[in-house]
Design an enzyme around this catalytic site. Structure first.
Site, PDB file in Angstrom:
ATOM      1  N   SER A 199      28.045  11.677  54.599  1.00 21.76           N
ATOM      2  CA  SER A 199      26.769  11.614  53.881  1.00 21.76           C
ATOM      3  C   SER A 199      25.951  10.441  54.400  1.00 21.76           C
ATOM      4  O   SER A 199      26.510   9.425  54.834  1.00 21.76           O
ATOM      5  CB  SER A 199      27.006  11.431  52.371  1.00 21.76           C
ATOM      6  N   TYR A 215      31.113   7.041  45.309  1.00 20.22           N
ATOM      7  CA  TYR A 215      30.794   8.088  46.277  1.00 20.22           C
ATOM      8  C   TYR A 215      30.310   7.483  47.592  1.00 20.22           C
ATOM      9  O   TYR A 215      30.771   7.853  48.682  1.00 20.22           O
ATOM     10  CB  TYR A 215      29.726   9.012  45.689  1.00 20.22           C
TER      11      TYR A 215
END
Length: 734
Positions: free
Chosen positions: A602, A615
């Site tokens: 990501s 995350y």
């Protein structure tokens, strides 16, 4: 009707009677031909996949003159009777086709296997009726030169067993009497058509011919009568073989016992990746394993080595299976996997040498270059058969064809003695210039043809889009997901688009097609091992692995992240990715074939922000994991990553409640009654405005980058993470 003709009430024991008069009555004459063909092709005992031809001579209206003309409708080049439609049939003016006999007779040097005979195929298009684009097959003269209105040419195991027996002519007379004649082996084409014509002229009462080493051709003036006759002849031959069956002494009786299911599968999982690497030295192959009682009876028998070495008889068989299989002289009761590999390696070396010798001994001045010398069928006592092909469909059909060959050998040995086609005749079929021209006309293989790709996370979002994108390039896709139903849904979509592949129904051959599904938990190594086992047994190995699975657990309202949330986030987003790469390590090494791994990380990995600390840090670790695995798996396997910006569309990370919470957080107006897609679109467009391109990031964008990293276009790229974020300035590295 003679005693070989079926009546409407006859019950067949060895074939299925599928004709329905009410259905046929609604069809045009040409449609009835298609219907007859589909009925015949639906039963593997009648003809093999892609094999056989049917025809009807039908009165049609000439589109130019308006006059009634006789037209030969005959199955065209390629195709399969079971699935054929009218567009798969060639149509020729019968009078023009017959006139070619005079053209051929004027050739100064004509005869079997001459340029003059092959050249007649190039004249078939001049006989075309109504501009039909379907190319005529080399079997067209067989149908056109026989006087009957309807002709069936089938490849039934029972009649080929007669045709492949040393006393085939005498056996044919004993089984069928005077109604069915016999012709010696001759390669399909103009000369064989003329030979058959002469046989019928000399014996007008004939209803069919046994084609030595090849199959059966029969005819009638009525299409239903022709269909019934075909079934009756096949059934009669099968009944005769059954009366001679040797029971427990078939193939000389059992020499070895089969391994237990669990022991066999464990051995295959360890063997297949290595074996795939061995046979894929020129081009990669996809495997099909058959382990049912029928094939085991053969491979475990005393006679299997002798019969396997003789090779196959019917041309349709050895075009797929090569002139012979590789039989491995291995004792499943006393030898281990290491011994099996050693014997296969030695067997492969000898097989390649034998094939090269066969090519050199039989080639002509104008023969095509030698093809891949690796076997496409490998027989292992105690285990079964492993067949190889350019895709799953082809390897399944290869297995099917060798099943047919085994049944032919069984029948021939029960009645008499099995004999194979002479080597030179086999070579002249395998390396026929017309066959070579047909191969060259085939479209080029797609970029990921012959490749197996495991997509973890294929049930939704980026993973599902990736599965579709890679399948479009010809890849075989293993759709894996925590949600087994979602994975199966994606696999079903792919199978619906690209087809199950042509048929092996009733043969005991593995039935999977271009995609399979499996559930997997990447935090559990045993689960990953189970997925890889399923993949190996289905296809023989793995070429690429893509992981799009990930998890985002939002913190509590006060921004706290619990220890368990940290643990779960890192377990999935970091350790899970490592588990997959690590579990594939040995498999890749056993294959010895270059592959790749693509991990989804990501852009959050390089963007510090509030509300997603667990995350974001897990994705930073995943970025570095890409680089570490690239080092670990080099030089055989490339490892790269794709780093998306926020992808809302289709993502399981954005359920409705999270989307609404985000819309509320960013003060984006919305209607509570709006659909999930409407709400997601609003949020996606909001995120898009943060980027330079001002366009929402979609799963398709990520799939395109993944397709690049999997393909040979990136063959020199490893250890890299590609951001697919629309130009998110905050993610620019500095």
């Amino acid at each position: 009707m003679g005693d070989t003709q079926a009546t409407e009430s006859k019950a067949y024991k060895h074939v299925n009677h599928l004709w329905d008069d009410a259905t046929a009555a609604k069809l045009s004459p040409a449609e009835r031909l298609v219907y007859r063909s589909n009925c015949l092709g639906a039963d593997q005992r009648i003809t093999n996949t892609g094999g056989g031809n049917t025809s009807s001579k039908i009165d049609e209206t000439d589109p130019l003159s308006g006059e009634s003309v006789e037209v030969l409708w005959v199955k065209g080049s390629g195709g399969d009777l079971r699935t054929s439609k009218l567009e798969n049939f060639a149509s020729l003016h019968q009078d023009k086709l017959l006139s070619l006999r005079g053209v051929y007779a004027d050739q100064p040097e004509r005869g079997p296997k001459t340029p003059a005979e092959d050249g007649m195929v190039g004249l078939f298009p001049h006989c075309t009726f109504n501009l039909n684009p379907r190319a005529s097959s080399i079997d067209t003269p067989l149908h056109g030169f026989l006087p009957a209105k309807h002709v069936d040419h089938m490849h039934p195991n029972s009649v080929i067993a007669v045709a492949a027996s040393r006393r085939s002519k005498e056996l044919g007379q004993e089984i069928f009497g005077d109604e069915i004649g016999w012709v010696p082996w001759l390669r399909p084409g103009f000369e064989l058509g003329l030979m058959m014509q002469r046989e019928v002229e000399a014996n007008p009462a004939l209803k069919g011919l046994i084609m030595s080493q090849h199959g059966l051709i029969n005819w009638a003036e009525d299409d239903r009568e022709c269909y019934d006759l075909t079934l009756s002849l096949i059934d009669k031959a099968a009944e005769f073989i059954e009366s001679k069956d040797k029971g427990a002494d078939t193939f000389g009786g059992a020499k070895f016992q089969p391994l237990g299911d669990e022991q066999r599968d464990t051995l295959l999982v360890d063997l297949l990746p290595w074996l795939r690497g061995q046979v894929s030295q020129q081009k990669r192959f996809i495997g099909t394993v058959q382990t049912d009682e029928t094939i085991l009876r053969f491979v475990n028998s005393h006679d299997a080595p002798r019969l396997a070495e003789l090779g196959t008889s019917c041309p349709d068989h050895f075009l797929r299976t090569k002139i012979k299989p590789l039989y491995v002289d291995w004792n499943p009761q006393s030898e281990d996997l290491a011994s099996l590999k050693e014997k296969i390696a030695a067997g492969l070396e000898k097989y390649r040498a034998d094939y090269a010798e066969y090519y050199e001994a039989c080639k002509h001045d104008n023969s095509p270059a030698m093809r891949d010398p690796n076997p496409t069928v490998i027989l292992v006592p105690g285990v079964g058969m492993i067949a190889w092909g350019k895709n799953k469909s082809e390897s399944r059909v290869t297995a099917e064809f060798y099943n047919c060959a085994v049944e032919v050998m069984r029948g021939a040995e029960a009645m008499d003695e099995y004999i194979a086609l002479p080597r030179q005749e086999a070579f002249d079929i395998e390396y026929w210039l017309l066959e070579e021209a047909k191969l060259k006309r085939m479209p080029p293989e797609k970029e990921l043809a012959r490749k197996v790709v495991v997509v973890v996370g294929a049930g939704s979002g980026i993973g599902k889009e990736t599965a579709h994108r890679l399948a479009k390039e010809g890849a075989h896709i293993v759709c894996a997901d925590m949600n087994a139903d979602a994975a199966q849904a994606t696999a079903d979509e792919l199978t619906g688009i690209y087809g199950q592949g042509i048929g092996v129904a009733g043969t005991g051959v593995s039935g999977c097609g271009p995609a399979i599904a499996g559930d997997v938990n990447i935090t559990c190594r045993e689960s990953i091992q189970g997925l890889l086992k399923k993949t190996v047994l289905a296809y023989g190995g793995v070429d690429h692995v893509v992981v799009t699975a990930g998890v985002f657990i939002p913190p509590s309202r006060d921004g706290k992240v619990t220890d368990q949330q940290w643990q779960t986030t890192f377990d999935v987003n970091v350790r899970g990715l490592y588990n997959v790469g690590d579990e594939c390590r040995e498999l890749f090494a056993e294959q010895g074939l270059r592959g790749s791994v693509v991990l989804t990380t990501s852009v959050n990995a390089v963007v510090s922000k509030k509300g997603s600390v667990a995350y974001d840090t897990s994705k930073a670790a995943a970025n570095h994991l890409v680089r570490e695995l690239a080092v670990e798996l080099a030089p055989l396997v490339r490892v790269n990553g794709v780093a998306p910006a926020t992808v809302v569309e289709g993502s399981t990370m954005f359920p409705r409640d999270r989307v609404i919470a985000s819309l509320t957080k960013y003060d984006i107006p919305f209607e509570e009654s709006g659909s999930d897609d409407e709400l997601r679109s609003k949020l996606a467009n909001f995120y898009a405005q943060r980027t330079l391109t001002k366009a929402p990031i979609t799963p398709a964008d990520q799939a395109e980058a993944i397709a690049f990293l999997v393909s040979d276009k990136s063959s020199k790229t490893t250890g890299q993470v590609i951001s697919v974020d629309g130009g998110l300035i905050d993610a620019f590295l500095r």
